[in-house]
Design a protein around this motif. Sequence first.
Motif, PDB file in Angstrom:
ATOM      1  N   PRO A 273      23.900  11.748  -3.422  1.00 49.46           N
ATOM      2  CA  PRO A 273      22.563  11.453  -3.899  1.00 49.46           C
ATOM      3  C   PRO A 273      22.986  10.131  -5.066  1.00 49.46           C
ATOM      4  N   ILE A 274      21.906   9.441  -5.171  1.00 45.10           N
ATOM      5  CA  ILE A 274      21.951   8.392  -6.347  1.00 45.10           C
ATOM      6  C   ILE A 274      20.481   7.868  -6.418  1.00 45.10           C
ATOM      7  N   VAL A 275      20.093   7.451  -7.436  1.00 41.77           N
ATOM      8  CA  VAL A 275      19.002   7.018  -8.043  1.00 41.77           C
ATOM      9  C   VAL A 275      19.013   5.496  -8.551  1.00 41.77           C
ATOM     10  N   VAL A 276      18.411   4.521  -8.106  1.00 42.34           N
ATOM     11  CA  VAL A 276      18.795   3.145  -8.750  1.00 42.34           C
ATOM     12  C   VAL A 276      17.223   2.597  -9.052  1.00 42.34           C
ATOM     13  N   THR A 277      17.193   1.701  -9.769  1.00 37.02           N
ATOM     14  CA  THR A 277      15.987   0.733 -10.144  1.00 37.02           C
ATOM     15  C   THR A 277      15.862  -0.451  -9.115  1.00 37.02           C
ATOM     16  N   LEU A 278      14.716  -0.334  -8.546  1.00 36.86           N
ATOM     17  CA  LEU A 278      14.582  -1.363  -7.378  1.00 36.86           C
ATOM     18  C   LEU A 278      13.250  -1.591  -7.279  1.00 36.86           C
ATOM     19  N   TRP A 279      13.126  -2.805  -6.779  1.00 38.03           N
ATOM     20  CA  TRP A 279      11.886  -3.552  -6.318  1.00 38.03           C
ATOM     21  C   TRP A 279      11.620  -4.163  -5.113  1.00 38.03           C
TER      22      TRP A 279
ATOM     23  N   GLN B 213       1.886 -22.212 -18.566  1.00 40.73           N
ATOM     24  CA  GLN B 213       1.000 -22.197 -17.421  1.00 40.73           C
ATOM     25  C   GLN B 213       1.235 -21.534 -16.320  1.00 40.73           C
ATOM     26  N   VAL B 214       0.550 -20.245 -16.065  1.00 39.94           N
ATOM     27  CA  VAL B 214       0.901 -19.524 -14.697  1.00 39.94           C
ATOM     28  C   VAL B 214      -0.064 -20.215 -13.810  1.00 39.94           C
ATOM     29  N   HIS B 215       0.628 -20.623 -12.664  1.00 39.31           N
ATOM     30  CA  HIS B 215      -0.191 -21.184 -11.424  1.00 39.31           C
ATOM     31  C   HIS B 215      -0.524 -20.334 -10.296  1.00 39.31           C
ATOM     32  N   ASP B 216      -0.560 -20.637  -9.363  1.00 38.50           N
ATOM     33  CA  ASP B 216      -1.058 -19.806  -7.945  1.00 38.50           C
ATOM     34  C   ASP B 216       0.055 -18.534  -7.670  1.00 38.50           C
ATOM     35  N   ALA B 217      -0.638 -17.640  -7.136  1.00 38.05           N
ATOM     36  CA  ALA B 217       0.091 -16.636  -6.471  1.00 38.05           C
ATOM     37  C   ALA B 217       1.070 -17.089  -5.160  1.00 38.05           C
ATOM     38  N   TRP B 218       2.032 -16.479  -5.012  1.00 33.17           N
ATOM     39  CA  TRP B 218       2.715 -16.863  -3.559  1.00 33.17           C
ATOM     40  C   TRP B 218       3.205 -15.638  -2.816  1.00 33.17           C
ATOM     41  N   TYR B 219       2.886 -14.220  -3.628  1.00 38.94           N
ATOM     42  CA  TYR B 219       3.306 -13.104  -2.903  1.00 38.94           C
ATOM     43  C   TYR B 219       2.351 -12.237  -3.625  1.00 38.94           C
ATOM     44  N   GLU B 220       1.987 -11.103  -2.809  1.00 43.90           N
ATOM     45  CA  GLU B 220       1.107 -10.109  -3.231  1.00 43.90           C
ATOM     46  C   GLU B 220       1.533  -8.828  -2.710  1.00 43.90           C
ATOM     47  N   GLY B 221       1.338  -7.811  -3.598  1.00 51.24           N
ATOM     48  CA  GLY B 221       1.770  -6.248  -3.002  1.00 51.24           C
ATOM     49  C   GLY B 221       3.263  -5.941  -3.507  1.00 51.24           C
ATOM     50  N   THR B 222       3.619  -6.231  -4.530  1.00 44.23           N
ATOM     51  CA  THR B 222       5.001  -5.920  -4.956  1.00 44.23           C
ATOM     52  C   THR B 222       4.959  -4.209  -5.338  1.00 44.23           C
ATOM     53  N   GLY B 223       6.197  -4.003  -5.302  1.00 41.77           N
ATOM     54  CA  GLY B 223       6.666  -2.453  -5.721  1.00 41.77           C
ATOM     55  C   GLY B 223       7.594  -2.600  -6.830  1.00 41.77           C
ATOM     56  N   LEU B 224       7.745  -1.609  -7.472  1.00 37.89           N
ATOM     57  CA  LEU B 224       8.779  -1.578  -8.724  1.00 37.89           C
ATOM     58  C   LEU B 224       8.950   0.080  -9.158  1.00 37.89           C
ATOM     59  N   GLY B 225      10.066   0.566  -9.170  1.00 39.64           N
ATOM     60  CA  GLY B 225      10.366   2.013  -9.664  1.00 39.64           C
ATOM     61  C   GLY B 225      11.594   2.571  -9.408  1.00 39.64           C
ATOM     62  N   LEU B 226      11.660   3.636  -9.458  1.00 38.98           N
ATOM     63  CA  LEU B 226      12.974   4.587  -9.089  1.00 38.98           C
ATOM     64  C   LEU B 226      12.864   4.726  -7.545  1.00 38.98           C
ATOM     65  N   VAL B 227      14.103   4.599  -7.190  1.00 39.69           N
ATOM     66  CA  VAL B 227      14.380   4.724  -5.454  1.00 39.69           C
ATOM     67  C   VAL B 227      15.810   5.448  -5.209  1.00 39.69           C
ATOM     68  N   VAL B 228      15.624   6.199  -4.198  1.00 43.22           N
ATOM     69  CA  VAL B 228      16.559   7.083  -3.764  1.00 43.22           C
ATOM     70  C   VAL B 228      16.614   6.967  -2.285  1.00 43.22           C
ATOM     71  N   PRO B 229      17.809   7.140  -1.483  1.00 45.80           N
ATOM     72  CA  PRO B 229      17.832   7.167   0.037  1.00 45.80           C
ATOM     73  C   PRO B 229      17.011   8.334   0.501  1.00 45.80           C
ATOM     74  N   SER B 230      16.479   8.125   1.567  1.00 43.46           N
ATOM     75  CA  SER B 230      15.678   9.039   2.217  1.00 43.46           C
ATOM     76  C   SER B 230      15.940  10.500   2.384  1.00 43.46           C
ATOM     77  N   TYR B 231      17.500  10.623   2.661  1.00 42.90           N
ATOM     78  CA  TYR B 231      18.035  11.769   2.549  1.00 42.90           C
ATOM     79  C   TYR B 231      17.822  12.634   1.399  1.00 42.90           C
ATOM     80  N   VAL B 232      17.768  12.090   0.454  1.00 45.18           N
ATOM     81  CA  VAL B 232      17.723  12.750  -1.001  1.00 45.18           C
ATOM     82  C   VAL B 232      16.432  13.676  -0.933  1.00 45.18           C
ATOM     83  N   ASP B 233      16.736  15.130  -1.286  1.00 45.97           N
ATOM     84  CA  ASP B 233      15.491  15.831  -1.083  1.00 45.97           C
ATOM     85  C   ASP B 233      14.780  15.851  -2.696  1.00 45.97           C
TER      86      ASP B 233
END
Length: 289
Positions: free
Chosen positions: A188-194, A99-119
């Motif tokens: 440069p580095i690319v990681v999976t992050l959420w 059984q899935v119950h009520d939500a406790w957090y909204e607006g997740t993110g998921l994907g590939l992430v790099v430091p902002s200095y990476v072009d």
Amino acid sequence: MKKISSALLALALMPTSQGLMAQDKNLVIGTNNWAENIAVANMWKILLEDEYGYDVKLSNVSKNALYAAMSQGDIDISMEIWLPITDKPFLEPYKDELQVHDAWYEGTGLGLVVPSYVDVDSIAELKERADDFEYQGSPSILGIDSGSAIAGLTDDAIEQYELPMSQVNSSGPAMMAALDGAYASQEPIVVTLWSPHWAFAEYDLKYLEDPKGVYGENETIYWFSRGDFASDDPWLTEVLNAWKMDDDSLGGLMATIEEVGDPVEGAQQWIDNHRDTIDQWLAASEAAN
């Protein structure tokens, strides 16, 4: 005279809620290695044991094992299921038993992430820039354990964007250690992050654009349980249904744990400093009754 916490005082004044509390207070919470999962599971373990007399066991297992064990009644609840996309494949085989119950957090993110200095701004750009992201001699995306939902989505992204890269799977802490080392050297580095994740408070990071929509849209985090849990423990069901966190509260909890270096000590410190927030959850659960 010993000071009585506001939560305990509130409980003493809640005969209706107290009457709904389970007689058997043994509770198994299924966990995985995502930072927010460890944070909230330890927070609830402390609250339920210290203030409400539960005996809570945290069972750290893979996603597949968690859902299977919960369907068989070996795990009572888990604090985190991402829907409608990320965790749907794990839920689908057991949707009639869980059984899935009520939500406790909204607006997740998921994907590939790099430091902002990476072009680089898009996953598609990695196809031509793969050699910039070498790890141990080959172009790589650093991820977490291979059984996680994000690992499977990353394999899909590599295929759909035709990336000449491999996913290197390891633990969350190992991935973060690699990110920390690269960040310190401005490499440069690319990681999976959420998100939610404490890393976005610690480092200047950016999600790579995903025009093919492999990682889906923002999602919602719910808590879920074995199918008969709500009837076995209606009090805790109402309490958890009233529980809500946002970027400030959840980010603060995770950041405290990261700073302290221990999930139990960090969660306890956050609890001690946020009694008003916790009491709001309890008051909301009482109002629901």
